[in-house]
Each structure stands twice: as structure tokens, then as C-alpha cells.
Design a protein around this motif. Structure first.
Motif, PDB file in Angstrom:
ATOM      1  N   VAL A 363      64.998  14.357  83.637  1.00 52.84           N
ATOM      2  CA  VAL A 363      65.403  13.875  82.323  1.00 52.84           C
ATOM      3  C   VAL A 363      66.890  13.544  82.389  1.00 52.84           C
ATOM      4  O   VAL A 363      67.668  14.289  83.012  1.00 52.84           O
ATOM      5  CB  VAL A 363      65.145  14.933  81.234  1.00 52.84           C
ATOM      6  CG1 VAL A 363      65.652  14.455  79.869  1.00 52.84           C
ATOM      7  CG2 VAL A 363      63.671  15.287  81.171  1.00 52.84           C
ATOM      8  N   PHE A 364      67.276  12.440  81.766  1.00 60.77           N
ATOM      9  CA  PHE A 364      68.691  12.058  81.737  1.00 60.77           C
ATOM     10  C   PHE A 364      69.162  11.962  80.292  1.00 60.77           C
ATOM     11  O   PHE A 364      68.565  11.266  79.472  1.00 60.77           O
ATOM     12  CB  PHE A 364      68.909  10.727  82.444  1.00 60.77           C
ATOM     13  CG  PHE A 364      70.336  10.240  82.391  1.00 60.77           C
ATOM     14  CD1 PHE A 364      71.325  10.883  83.126  1.00 60.77           C
ATOM     15  CD2 PHE A 364      70.693   9.163  81.590  1.00 60.77           C
ATOM     16  CE1 PHE A 364      72.647  10.459  83.074  1.00 60.77           C
ATOM     17  CE2 PHE A 364      72.009   8.717  81.539  1.00 60.77           C
ATOM     18  CZ  PHE A 364      72.986   9.377  82.280  1.00 60.77           C
ATOM     19  N   ILE A 365      70.258  12.668  79.976  1.00 63.42           N
ATOM     20  CA  ILE A 365      70.891  12.624  78.660  1.00 63.42           C
ATOM     21  C   ILE A 365      72.380  12.387  78.889  1.00 63.42           C
ATOM     22  O   ILE A 365      73.054  13.260  79.453  1.00 63.42           O
ATOM     23  CB  ILE A 365      70.690  13.944  77.885  1.00 63.42           C
ATOM     24  CG1 ILE A 365      69.204  14.318  77.813  1.00 63.42           C
ATOM     25  CG2 ILE A 365      71.275  13.837  76.480  1.00 63.42           C
ATOM     26  CD1 ILE A 365      68.951  15.684  77.194  1.00 63.42           C
ATOM     27  N   PRO A 366      72.936  11.233  78.524  1.00 64.68           N
ATOM     28  CA  PRO A 366      74.362  10.972  78.769  1.00 64.68           C
ATOM     29  C   PRO A 366      75.241  12.042  78.128  1.00 64.68           C
ATOM     30  O   PRO A 366      75.070  12.373  76.950  1.00 64.68           O
ATOM     31  CB  PRO A 366      74.583   9.597  78.125  1.00 64.68           C
ATOM     32  CG  PRO A 366      73.229   8.968  78.084  1.00 64.68           C
ATOM     33  CD  PRO A 366      72.268  10.083  77.871  1.00 64.68           C
ATOM     34  N   LYS A 367      76.153  12.587  78.914  1.00 68.99           N
ATOM     35  CA  LYS A 367      76.979  13.687  78.410  1.00 68.99           C
ATOM     36  C   LYS A 367      77.850  13.260  77.233  1.00 68.99           C
ATOM     37  O   LYS A 367      78.151  14.072  76.355  1.00 68.99           O
ATOM     38  CB  LYS A 367      77.847  14.245  79.534  1.00 68.99           C
ATOM     39  CG  LYS A 367      78.864  13.275  80.116  1.00 68.99           C
ATOM     40  CD  LYS A 367      79.662  13.909  81.250  1.00 68.99           C
ATOM     41  CE  LYS A 367      80.686  12.934  81.814  1.00 68.99           C
ATOM     42  NZ  LYS A 367      81.452  13.512  82.935  1.00 68.99           N
ATOM     43  N   GLU A 368      78.262  11.984  77.189  1.00 67.99           N
ATOM     44  CA  GLU A 368      79.103  11.509  76.093  1.00 67.99           C
ATOM     45  C   GLU A 368      78.383  11.621  74.751  1.00 67.99           C
ATOM     46  O   GLU A 368      79.000  11.920  73.722  1.00 67.99           O
ATOM     47  CB  GLU A 368      79.525  10.056  76.341  1.00 67.99           C
ATOM     48  CG  GLU A 368      80.430   9.855  77.548  1.00 67.99           C
ATOM     49  CD  GLU A 368      79.688   9.833  78.874  1.00 67.99           C
ATOM     50  OE1 GLU A 368      80.351   9.867  79.925  1.00 67.99           O
ATOM     51  OE2 GLU A 368      78.430   9.788  78.852  1.00 67.99           O
ATOM     52  N   GLU A 369      77.061  11.385  74.773  1.00 72.26           N
ATOM     53  CA  GLU A 369      76.300  11.463  73.527  1.00 72.26           C
ATOM     54  C   GLU A 369      76.166  12.904  73.047  1.00 72.26           C
ATOM     55  O   GLU A 369      76.061  13.165  71.853  1.00 72.26           O
ATOM     56  CB  GLU A 369      74.923  10.830  73.721  1.00 72.26           C
ATOM     57  CG  GLU A 369      74.984   9.330  73.993  1.00 72.26           C
ATOM     58  CD  GLU A 369      73.608   8.693  74.016  1.00 72.26           C
ATOM     59  OE1 GLU A 369      72.634   9.362  73.588  1.00 72.26           O
ATOM     60  OE2 GLU A 369      73.515   7.531  74.451  1.00 72.26           O
ATOM     61  N   VAL A 370      76.181  13.835  73.992  1.00 70.14           N
ATOM     62  CA  VAL A 370      76.091  15.248  73.628  1.00 70.14           C
ATOM     63  C   VAL A 370      77.441  15.769  73.148  1.00 70.14           C
ATOM     64  O   VAL A 370      77.549  16.408  72.094  1.00 70.14           O
ATOM     65  CB  VAL A 370      75.591  16.083  74.826  1.00 70.14           C
ATOM     66  CG1 VAL A 370      75.594  17.572  74.488  1.00 70.14           C
ATOM     67  CG2 VAL A 370      74.207  15.636  75.254  1.00 70.14           C
TER      68      VAL A 370
END
Length: 443
Positions: A363-370
Motif C-alpha cells: 500500500v502506498f500513502i504519500p507522506k505529505e498527505e498524512v
């Protein structure tokens, strides 16, 4: 300290014995097709490899790595009756790789017959004297002594392809060998990969940079090194049957400062999720943190492997560099990795992980969005259909043999399955062949 030094010298002796038993020529027994696969191991003076093991306690600022030399670099067993689990240190990958090379079925004593030349140089160990030892502040010289030897001792081996057919292993991220030449004052690391003398050499590192063609990342060594197929299959069966009662877990340190970063976001979200009474998907707990601050988990796999076996997703945020050994520990436990940077794995381990089908197991979640937009990691994971989670875990089970380094002298049944070492050798040979073809066309 004296006891560690004694054992280090003992293991040094055992490894020297293994080298001496290599023989003058090692060839395929006829069951292996060695076409385009012949490798010559360059004989280097022991100051470039084995002597570095004898100096294992001489870097007090770095630490004593003598205990991790046991079992040809696998480290000491986690407990007396263990057959597969060891306290493995990342720095020992060069030693592990060298030991496995001695068993490679397509070795040739004739460098002119070889498709590739392996340099058994322990670059990360030799770097310690420039980083912590008496030669500190002379990091631009790291590698020059090796190059001088390659030019003077049988120079035809190098000159045949100007190093394009050579490869070596570096048990650190490439960034640790990428200090620009002439930096004043010196920054962290050495300049080995910045030396023009080695620009043609294929380097297998724990983490590569995005642009140099000669660098390729290979898996960090985990603590699991099975000696036979039965123990390997037994572990995979345990992983397959393990009950996943925790949705997500993070094993690591950091994230305690006030500065916004992905580890801090993970810690805050996970701590706030504790005690949530409404949990879907059959989980008992939404999130768990295994505190591995100050390196307490590094050589103690029991601390994190059991929680990983119980978790569905393992959060893999970047640290000082994008990659983590925990990525491969998690895969070994059947825990689906969650990445926050492409450089953490997708753009690194194309030989060992399905680069073109990354979503099949991760799974990939961009760290900037978090960190800056408030996206909730647990909400993203909760929305993944259970059917997809099941397919991802099945894919993870297929990847386990590809990312572990089996024990040397393992059984023939296990050797039939390619592990991280085998895949690394295949990749290096293809990379070298492709490069030689490009050079030939350019002439």
C-alpha cells in the motif's frame, strides 16, 4: 571485550578455512546450465576482507561488531536450539555474500572465461576506519588502495573490460559512500562511489540512489536463514495460518519531537486509536507500536517478529534514509507493507519485488498527505476490501523465499528455490551483460 575478540579470531579462522577449501577450480556438476553465468572470484589480499574481521573491536565510537561474525556472518543463534534464527547485523551482508559465493556452481579460475568478476571486498567494514578510526577525515581515499592493487596485480583482468564486468557488495546505503570529492570539512560518509576509478563497477547496495546506473539495491538481511526446505516451508505455513488480530503496527523509533514528520504522525494516530471499541474487519486492535528506539530491536527479532505475525499491515516510514530493514522483516512475517515514499522500495528492489505490480502486495500513502493534509492512515487501510487484503497476503507469501538469505551449505531441496542471493547474482550478470553490449556498440 576479550571474549568477543577471541570468538572473532576463531570465526576469522573458520572463514579462512572455508576460503582455503575453495580449491583451484570450482565448476558446475553438470546439473546447472552455466551458459553466460561463469563468475571469477578475484583473489584479493586479506587486508581487503578477512583482516577487517580481526579488527572487529577497534572502533569504539561505532561499536563492537565481533559478536555478529558468528556462523559466517549470520550472527549468533537467537537461542541454543534454533536452526534458522540468528542475530544478524546488516553490516555482515558482505561476509554472508562472500561465503555464499564460494558455493556458487558456476565458478571459474580463468578470468578470461568469466562472464563477470566478483570482488570480495568488504567495503562497509573498510569504511569504518575512515568514519570512526585513525583515518577519519580522509574519506576521499576510500577505495584508492583497492584500485591500485587491481591495476598492479594481474592488470589484464581489469583492463579486459575496464571494470565493466566487475561487481561488489556494499553493506550500507549508497549514500554512505557518496560524499563529494574535496568536501571541506568532510561530511558523513566516504567517497568510494564518487571515485571515477570505480564508475564502471556494478555495486549491490542495501539502498541505491536514483540516478547512477551501476547501483542496484538488494534486500537487507533478516534474521531468518533456513538450512533446509522443511524449515523454510514450516515457517511459511506458520505465517499463512497466523491470526491477524491487529490491523496496523509500526516497529521503530522516532516521532517524539514536535517537528512535523511521518513518524510523528504515525505515533499520534496510533496512540489515539488505542482503545477504540468499534473495530471492523475482525480486528481486536486497530494499531500497535513496538518501540525500537536506540536500536534495542536490531539484534533481537523476537521483539518485533511476533507482533508482525499478528498484524495485517506493517507501516514502513522512512528514517535517516528512505529504506528500512523492517520492510523485509515484515514481508517475512506476512505483514503487508505500507510505504510513504516511492524510494522506500518501489524504486529500489526491482530484482526481488514486483516493480510493475507493486500494488499487488503493498500500500502506498504519500507522506505529505498524512503530515500536512491530515489524511488518516488507518482510514485508508480500513477501506481496503478484505478480498484484496487476502490477495495481497497471498502475494507476500510468494515473495518470502525471494527476500531471505538462506544459510550456507543448505540442503539441495532449498537450493532449488532462488533466494535473495541467487536473484542478486542473476540480476548482476544480466546488468553486466547489458552494459558490455552497450560498450561494444559504442566502440
Amino acid at each position: 571485550m576479550a571474549t568477543c575478540k577471541f570468538f572473532a579470531l576463531f570465526f576469522f579462522f573458520l572463514f579462512s578455512l572455508a576460503l582455503s577449501q575453495q580449491g583451484s577450480t570450482v565448476q558446475s556438476d553438470g546439473t546447472v546450465d552455466c551458459s553466460n553465468r561463469w563468475i571469477h572470484i578475484r583473489r584479493l589480499p586479506t587486508r581487503f576482507n578477512l583482516d577487517l574481521l580481526a579488527n572487529c573491536s577497534e572502533y569504539p565510537l561505532f561499536g563492537d561488531f565481533c559478536p555478529y561474525l558468528a556462523n559466517h556472518g549470520l550472527g549468533q543463534k537467537t537461542h541454543n536450539h534454533s536452526y534458522s534464527w540468528y542475530r544478524t547485523d546488516n553490516l555482515m551482508l558482505e561476509l554472508i555474500f562472500h561465503r555464499r559465493m564460494l558455493e556458487y556452481p558456476c565458478l571459474t579460475e580463468d578470468p578470461n572465461f568469466a562472464d563477470a568478476v566478483y570482488l570480495p571486498y568488504y567495503a562497509a567494514l573498510d569504511a569504518l576506519r575512515y568514519l570512526y578510526g585513525p583515518e577519519y577525515n580522509s574519506s576521499a581515499e576510500h577505495g584508492l588502495e583497492l584500485f591500485e592493487f587491481l591495476q598492479e596485480d594481474e592488470p589484464g583482468i581489469w583492463k579486459r573490460h575496464l571494470g565493466h564486468d566487475h561487481f561488489l557488495v556494499m553493506a550500507r546505503p549508497a549514500w554512505d559512500f557518496s560524499q563529494p570529492l574535496g568536501n571541506e570539512p568532510p561530511l558523513w560518509g566516504t567517497s568510494f562511489l564518487e571515485l571515477p576509478e570505480f564508475f564502471n563497477v556494478t555495486t549491490l547496495t542495501l539502498e541505491s540512489r536514483a540516478w547512477p546506473w551501476q547501483e542496484q539495491a538488494i534486500p537487507y538481511p533478516t534474521s531468518f536463514h533456513p538450512p533446509n526446505l522443511a524449515l523454510s516451508d514450516s515457517w511459511i505455513q506458520r505465517v499463512q495460518k497466523s491470526r491477524r488480530s491487529v490491523m496496523a503496527m509500526f516497529a521503530g523509533g522516532g516521532g517524539v519531537s514536535a517537528t512535523p514528520n511521518i513518524r510523528r504522525s504515525i505515533r499520534i494516530e496510533c496512540e489515539n486509536a488505542t482503545g477504540n471499541s468499534t473495530i471492523s474487519g475482525g480486528y481486536v486492535k486497530l494499531c500497535e507500536i513496538i518501540d525500537c528506539s536506540n536500536g534495542i530491536c536490531e539484534h533481537d527479532p523476537i521483539r518485533f517478529m511476533r507482533p508482525m505475525l499478528q498484524a495485517s499491515f506493517c507501516l514502513q516510514p522512512p528514517g535517516e534514509t528512505p529504506t528500512r530493514r523492517s520492510t523485509f522483516d515484515g514481508i517475512l512475517a506476512g505483514c503487508i507493507p505500507v510505504f510513504f515514499e516511492d524510494q522506500s522500495a518501489k524504486l529500489q528492489y526491482g530484482w526481488h519485488l514486483p516493480e510493475n505490480d507493486f500494488e499487488s502486495f503493498a500500500v502506498f500513502i504519500p507522506k505529505e498527505e498524512v503530515v500536512f493534509k491530515g489524511k488518516k492512515i488507518l482510514d485508508v487501510l480500513r477501506r481496503i476490501p478484505r478480498s484484496r487484503v487476502r490477495r495481497m497476503r497471498e502475494k507476500i507469501l510468494e515473495l518470502i523465499p525471494r527476500v531471505l538469505y538462506r544459510k550456507h551449505n543448505s540442503s539441495h531441496g532449498l537450493r532449488a528455490k532462488k533466494d535473495a542471493f541467487d536473484i542478486s547474482i542473476d540480476g548482476a550478470l544480466k546488468k553486466i551483460q547489458s552494459r558490455l553490449e552497450e560498450v561494444a556498440l559504442a566502440q
